[in-house]
Design a protein around this motif. Structure first.
Motif, short mmCIF file in Angstrom:
data_model
loop_
_atom_site.label_atom_id
_atom_site.label_comp_id
_atom_site.label_asym_id
_atom_site.label_seq_id
_atom_site.Cartn_x
_atom_site.Cartn_y
_atom_site.Cartn_z
N ILE A 10 51.51 34.93 26.91
CA ILE A 10 50.54 35.83 26.29
C ILE A 10 49.99 36.76 27.37
CG2 ILE A 10 48.49 36.00 24.85
CD1 ILE A 10 50.79 34.34 23.64
N LEU A 11 50.07 38.07 27.11
CA LEU A 11 49.55 39.07 28.03
C LEU A 11 48.53 39.94 27.29
CD1 LEU A 11 52.89 40.29 29.68
CD2 LEU A 11 51.26 38.65 30.64
N PRO A 12 47.23 39.66 27.41
CA PRO A 12 46.23 40.55 26.81
C PRO A 12 46.17 41.84 27.63
CG PRO A 12 45.16 38.82 28.06
CD PRO A 12 46.63 38.50 28.08
N ALA A 13 46.04 42.96 26.95
CA ALA A 13 46.06 44.25 27.67
C ALA A 13 45.06 45.22 27.07
CB ALA A 13 47.47 44.86 27.62
N TYR A 14 44.31 45.87 27.95
CA TYR A 14 43.38 46.91 27.52
C TYR A 14 43.41 48.04 28.54
CZ TYR A 14 39.03 49.32 26.35
OH TYR A 14 38.10 50.27 26.02
N ASN A 15 43.94 49.18 28.14
CA ASN A 15 44.06 50.36 29.01
C ASN A 15 44.77 50.03 30.32
OD1 ASN A 15 42.75 51.90 27.09
ND2 ASN A 15 40.75 51.80 28.10
N ASP A 98 47.36 42.86 34.45
CA ASP A 98 47.02 43.89 35.43
C ASP A 98 47.78 43.79 36.74
OD1 ASP A 98 45.87 41.66 36.55
OD2 ASP A 98 43.80 42.29 36.21
N GLY A 99 48.74 42.86 36.83
CA GLY A 99 49.56 42.76 38.02
C GLY A 99 48.94 41.96 39.16
N GLN A 100 47.82 41.28 38.93
CA GLN A 100 47.18 40.53 40.00
C GLN A 100 47.67 39.09 40.11
OE1 GLN A 100 42.81 42.06 39.31
NE2 GLN A 100 43.10 41.74 41.50
N PHE A 101 48.59 38.70 39.22
CA PHE A 101 49.21 37.38 39.30
C PHE A 101 50.72 37.53 39.33
CE2 PHE A 101 45.12 36.34 37.20
CZ PHE A 101 44.66 35.38 38.08
N ASP A 102 51.38 36.56 39.94
CA ASP A 102 52.84 36.51 40.00
C ASP A 102 53.30 35.34 39.13
OD1 ASP A 102 55.53 36.32 40.58
OD2 ASP A 102 55.26 36.47 42.75
N ILE A 103 54.03 35.64 38.07
CA ILE A 103 54.44 34.58 37.14
C ILE A 103 55.33 33.55 37.80
CG2 ILE A 103 56.47 35.77 36.26
CD1 ILE A 103 55.74 34.61 33.48
N VAL A 198 46.64 29.43 42.79
CA VAL A 198 47.63 30.50 42.66
C VAL A 198 47.16 31.72 43.44
CG1 VAL A 198 48.49 29.71 40.42
CG2 VAL A 198 46.60 31.33 40.50
N LEU A 199 48.10 32.49 43.93
CA LEU A 199 47.76 33.70 44.67
C LEU A 199 47.14 34.73 43.75
CD1 LEU A 199 50.92 34.14 46.94
CD2 LEU A 199 48.66 33.26 47.61
N HIS A 200 46.17 35.46 44.28
CA HIS A 200 45.53 36.56 43.55
C HIS A 200 45.82 37.83 44.32
CE1 HIS A 200 41.81 38.59 41.69
NE2 HIS A 200 42.69 38.39 40.73
N LEU A 201 46.48 38.78 43.67
CA LEU A 201 46.96 39.98 44.34
C LEU A 201 46.02 41.16 44.10
CD1 LEU A 201 50.67 39.56 43.18
CD2 LEU A 201 49.65 38.79 45.33
N PRO A 202 46.04 42.15 44.98
CA PRO A 202 45.21 43.34 44.76
C PRO A 202 45.64 44.08 43.50
CG PRO A 202 46.00 43.24 47.03
CD PRO A 202 46.76 42.19 46.26
N ARG A 203 44.69 44.67 42.82
CA ARG A 203 44.97 45.46 41.63
C ARG A 203 45.58 46.80 42.04
NH1 ARG A 203 43.25 46.78 36.26
NH2 ARG A 203 42.24 44.77 35.91
N HIS A 204 46.68 47.18 41.36
CA HIS A 204 47.37 48.43 41.69
C HIS A 204 47.16 49.52 40.65
CE1 HIS A 204 49.31 46.70 45.16
NE2 HIS A 204 49.75 45.69 44.44
N GLY A 205 46.42 49.25 39.62
CA GLY A 205 46.18 50.26 38.59
C GLY A 205 45.26 49.72 37.53
N GLY A 206 44.81 50.61 36.64
CA GLY A 206 43.89 50.19 35.60
C GLY A 206 42.52 49.93 36.17
#
Length: 250
Positions: A10-15, A98-103, A198-206
């Protein structure tokens, strides 16, 4: 071990138009490598940008990808609940889009889900501002006080659980309170959970919305309302149980 399971992601997404395409493709590639019976469910929670259009275009070429759309923004919890309701596989996993996690880090969760009813992540080296980390600490203290839930990272959006639990224990909150409710209902039902970093990555957008005043106020309101409701329900349940007869005196 991985191939034993079927999985709904499940990937919730807003903008999230800047990152949603890369997030979906990255998830899809990893699931293909693992050769899992899996589906990806993106819940577009009333985005005002091209998030929904991008997901719909990708879904034409990825049969495992499904799009659930909220015509208006209903909140993070509402997006998760819609995803949970749409899930059809044995296990349900959710993470932010938002790309801050690596599946790929999900691989270490599969061994634990054999022994626990849920596996919940906590963020290592959290990539948030000092103010957001302070807010998270305060929220964690409140949840511990109100609901007696004590974990490292309540709102970490990297959790794996059995879909059957979501069927038999539907969630009621619709805002940022949703993760606290999930853990509370697991505990009240006597289910076990295990924490993994789990690793938390920098946000690259949004743009993050968790620190918005409206989101915070809604979370506080739901915490107060539902804590009272759940305590009343628990008290009513206890009161309805028949009293056990006292043992006879010798």
């Amino acid at each position: 071990m991985i191939k034993k399971h079927s999985l709904s992601v499940i990937l919730p997404a807003y903008n999230e138009e800047q990152v949603i395409g890369n997030t979906i493709l990255d998830v899809w590639r990893v699931l293909q490598q693992w050769r899992l019976d899996a589906e990806i469910i993106v819940v577009n929670d009333g985005s005002a940008d091209r998030t929904g259009t991008i997901v719909a275009e990708l879904a034409r070429d990825l049969p495992q990808l499904r799009l659930v759309t909220h015509p208006t923004n209903q909140g993070y919890g509402a997006a998760l609940v819609s995803g949970f309701q749409a899930a059809t596989k044995e296990l349900t996993f959710f993470m932010d889009s938002d790309g801050q996690f690596d599946i790929r880090e999900l691989q270490q969760f599969f061994g634990a889900i054999e022994r626990y009813d849920a596996v919940i992540g906590y963020r290592l080296e959290r990539q948030d501002s000092a103010m957001r980390r302070l807010n998270a600490w305060g929220w964690k203290c409140l949840i511990g006080w109100f609901l007696d839930i004590h974990v490292r990272d309540i709102d970490c959006a990297f959790k794996l659980l059995h879909t059957e639990f979501l069927r038999t224990h539907p969630l009621e909150t619709r805002g940022a309170m949703i993760n606290a409710e999930l853990l509370y209902k697991l505990k009240q039902a006597g289910y076990s959970y295990h924490e993994i970093g789990v690793l938390h990555l920098p946000r690259h957008g949004g743009q993050a919305t968790g620190a918005k005043l409206s989101v915070i106020l809604r979370a506080f309101r739901e915490l107060i309302i539902y804590t009272r409701k759940w305590r009343q329900e628990k008290q009513a349940f206890v009161s309805s149980q028949p009293e056990l007869p006292l043992p006879r005196q010798a």
